[in-house]
Write a protein that holds these residues in place. Structure first.
Motif, mmCIF file in Angstrom:
data_model
loop_
_atom_site.group_PDB
_atom_site.id
_atom_site.type_symbol
_atom_site.label_atom_id
_atom_site.label_comp_id
_atom_site.label_asym_id
_atom_site.label_seq_id
_atom_site.Cartn_x
_atom_site.Cartn_y
_atom_site.Cartn_z
ATOM 1 N N VAL A 173 57.882 61.261 37.924
ATOM 2 C CA VAL A 173 57.219 59.977 38.149
ATOM 3 C C VAL A 173 56.814 59.417 36.783
ATOM 4 N N LEU A 174 57.487 58.358 36.365
ATOM 5 C CA LEU A 174 57.185 57.742 35.071
ATOM 6 C C LEU A 174 55.833 57.046 35.098
ATOM 7 N N GLY A 175 55.437 56.618 36.284
ATOM 8 C CA GLY A 175 54.134 55.972 36.398
ATOM 9 C C GLY A 175 54.051 55.084 37.617
ATOM 10 N N ILE A 176 52.803 54.702 37.926
ATOM 11 C CA ILE A 176 52.507 53.828 39.054
ATOM 12 C C ILE A 176 52.096 52.462 38.515
ATOM 13 N N VAL A 177 52.615 51.405 39.137
ATOM 14 C CA VAL A 177 52.239 50.033 38.797
ATOM 15 C C VAL A 177 51.455 49.455 39.968
ATOM 16 N N GLU A 178 50.248 48.981 39.695
ATOM 17 C CA GLU A 178 49.469 48.290 40.733
ATOM 18 C C GLU A 178 49.765 46.805 40.645
ATOM 19 N N ASN A 179 50.554 46.321 41.575
ATOM 20 C CA ASN A 179 50.950 44.910 41.606
ATOM 21 C C ASN A 179 49.977 44.121 42.490
ATOM 22 N N MET A 180 49.982 42.803 42.295
ATOM 23 C CA MET A 180 49.103 41.907 43.073
ATOM 24 C C MET A 180 47.646 42.343 42.953
ATOM 25 N N SER A 181 47.259 42.747 41.753
ATOM 26 C CA SER A 181 45.917 43.256 41.487
ATOM 27 C C SER A 181 44.970 42.087 41.224
ATOM 28 N N GLY A 182 44.660 41.364 42.285
ATOM 29 C CA GLY A 182 43.809 40.187 42.175
ATOM 30 C C GLY A 182 44.619 38.938 41.901
ATOM 31 N N LEU A 183 44.218 37.830 42.491
ATOM 32 C CA LEU A 183 44.857 36.531 42.247
ATOM 33 C C LEU A 183 44.262 35.937 40.984
ATOM 34 N N CYS A 184 45.110 35.651 40.005
ATOM 35 C CA CYS A 184 44.656 35.085 38.731
ATOM 36 C C CYS A 184 45.502 33.876 38.367
ATOM 37 N N GLN A 185 44.848 32.787 38.046
ATOM 38 C CA GLN A 185 45.546 31.613 37.530
ATOM 39 C C GLN A 185 44.530 30.661 36.895
ATOM 40 N N PRO A 186 44.989 29.734 36.056
ATOM 41 C CA PRO A 186 44.062 28.787 35.443
ATOM 42 C C PRO A 186 43.298 27.992 36.505
ATOM 43 N N VAL A 187 42.022 27.727 36.221
ATOM 44 C CA VAL A 187 41.189 26.990 37.170
ATOM 45 C C VAL A 187 41.853 25.679 37.584
ATOM 46 N N MET A 188 42.499 25.002 36.637
ATOM 47 C CA MET A 188 43.070 23.691 36.922
ATOM 48 C C MET A 188 44.328 23.765 37.773
ATOM 49 N N ASP A 189 44.834 24.962 38.023
ATOM 50 C CA ASP A 189 45.988 25.111 38.911
ATOM 51 C C ASP A 189 45.584 25.307 40.365
ATOM 52 N N PHE A 190 44.288 25.498 40.603
ATOM 53 C CA PHE A 190 43.823 25.698 41.967
ATOM 54 C C PHE A 190 43.794 24.384 42.734
ATOM 55 N N LYS A 191 43.924 24.506 44.046
ATOM 56 C CA LYS A 191 43.718 23.383 44.948
ATOM 57 C C LYS A 191 42.302 23.491 45.497
ATOM 58 N N PHE A 192 41.561 22.389 45.492
ATOM 59 C CA PHE A 192 40.171 22.401 45.942
ATOM 60 C C PHE A 192 40.055 21.691 47.290
ATOM 61 N N LEU A 193 39.317 22.325 48.192
ATOM 62 C CA LEU A 193 39.159 21.790 49.543
ATOM 63 C C LEU A 193 37.682 21.723 49.913
ATOM 64 N N ARG A 194 37.354 20.777 50.788
ATOM 65 C CA ARG A 194 36.016 20.709 51.366
ATOM 66 C C ARG A 194 36.163 20.861 52.880
ATOM 67 N N MET A 195 35.357 21.760 53.441
ATOM 68 C CA MET A 195 35.394 21.995 54.882
ATOM 69 C C MET A 195 34.411 21.067 55.586
#
Length: 302
Positions: A173-195
């Motif tokens: 086993v060369l190693g384990i990769v933890e993928n999808m380890s939290g959603l990360c992106q620039p704040v300005m790439d987010f979509k903002f919603l009001r409920m």
């Protein structure tokens, strides 16, 4: 296979954890280092590598030396059953022996030429395809396996079985990769919603972005991260300590990496995957360092 210097399996215990995305980007990264690279897709029933390398619609060609891989670059060849299907939506409904025969044919009849690395993208689990590839390649000639997981226990339970499989068949086993380890992106790439009180969602993205630009411009360069999967029990890193296998690192869930996979391109060629590309590069560099591999060592390894 005698002309292939290093063979790396990419495995996962659970489907949908990003194993093929990692395989594709690993192949892109090695090719960008000027290695001669082959990417073999043995996920017979769900071949996604042609899509992730932008090779949909390509066909395998026969020569007097055997089947020719489909090349995306002069130093990056790809082989997959996806190139052999009459229609892209055709299902492959095969029992184990027929799958094994095709894997053997991929190894025996595909003319790769001289390769520094052969990356093998396997289906999830520990079934026919895994047993076949280990037997046909001979476990002793395989450099090892990289196992991809997500942080939550429902994935790690199956990854433990994958580690057990590797130990039982003699694959390092060369190693384990933890993928999808939290959603990360620039704040300005987010979509903002009001409920609303009625539970309806109103898009206020433009208002929020303008508000940030005017009132808090320092937020424009901020990366926002949040957990998607529960990692409260330590995730892959803790599992690696418990099982005595290397932990290679974490890759965040980056929408830009998902887009690169959909478009069949490398995440390393531009700055779009600013969150995930550095994490992937760090993991690949660590894997190479752990194995004592470099441009020179590969060139000198007959």
């Amino acid at each position: 296979m005698a002309a292939v210097k290093h063979k790396i399996l990419v495995l996962s215990g659970k489907g949908g954890v990003g194993k093929s995305t990692f395989s594709a980007q690993l192949a892109f990264a090695l090719a960008a280092m000027d290695f001669q690279v082959g990417l073999l897709d043995i996920d017979i029933c769900g071949p996604s590598i042609p899509k992730m390398l932008g090779l949909e619609g390509q066909e395998i060609h026969q020569s007097n030396l055997g089947w020719s891989p489909v090349y995306i670059e002069s130093n990056l060849g790809v082989m997959s059953i996806g190139f052999m299907l009459p229609e892209p939506d055709d299902a492959v409904i095969w029992r184990g022996p027929r799958k094994n025969a095709l894997i053997k044919q991929f190894l025996k009849d595909v003319y790769w030429g001289e390769l520094d690395f052969l990356v093998v993208d396997a289906p999830p689990g520990t079934s026919d395809e895994h047993i076949a590839i280990v037997q046909y390649l001979d476990a002793g000639s395989i450099d090892g396996a990289i196992i991809v997981t997500t942080p939550q226990q429902v994935s790690l339970i199956d990854v433990r079985k994958e580690v057990s499989f590797c130990k039982k068949v003699g694959v390092q086993v060369l190693g384990i990769v933890e993928n999808m380890s939290g959603l990360c992106q620039p704040v300005m790439d987010f979509k903002f919603l009001r409920m609303t009180e009625a539970g309806e969602q109103i898009d206020v993205t433009e208002w929020a972005r303008e508000h940030l630009k005017e009132r808090a411009p320092e937020f424009l360069s901020i990366i926002a991260c949040t957990e998607v999967f529960d990692s409260s029990r330590g995730g892959a890193e803790r599992m690696c300590r418990e099982m005595g296998v290397p932990f290679l690192g974490k890759v965040p869930l980056d929408p830009q990496l998902c887009k690169a996979a959909e478009e069949g391109r490398s995440c390393f060629v531009d700055q779009k995957c600013a969150v995930s590309a550095p994490a992937l590069k760090k993991i690949i560099d660590k894997m190479m360092e752990n194995q004592g591999l470099s441009r020179m060592s590969v060139d000198n390894n007959a």
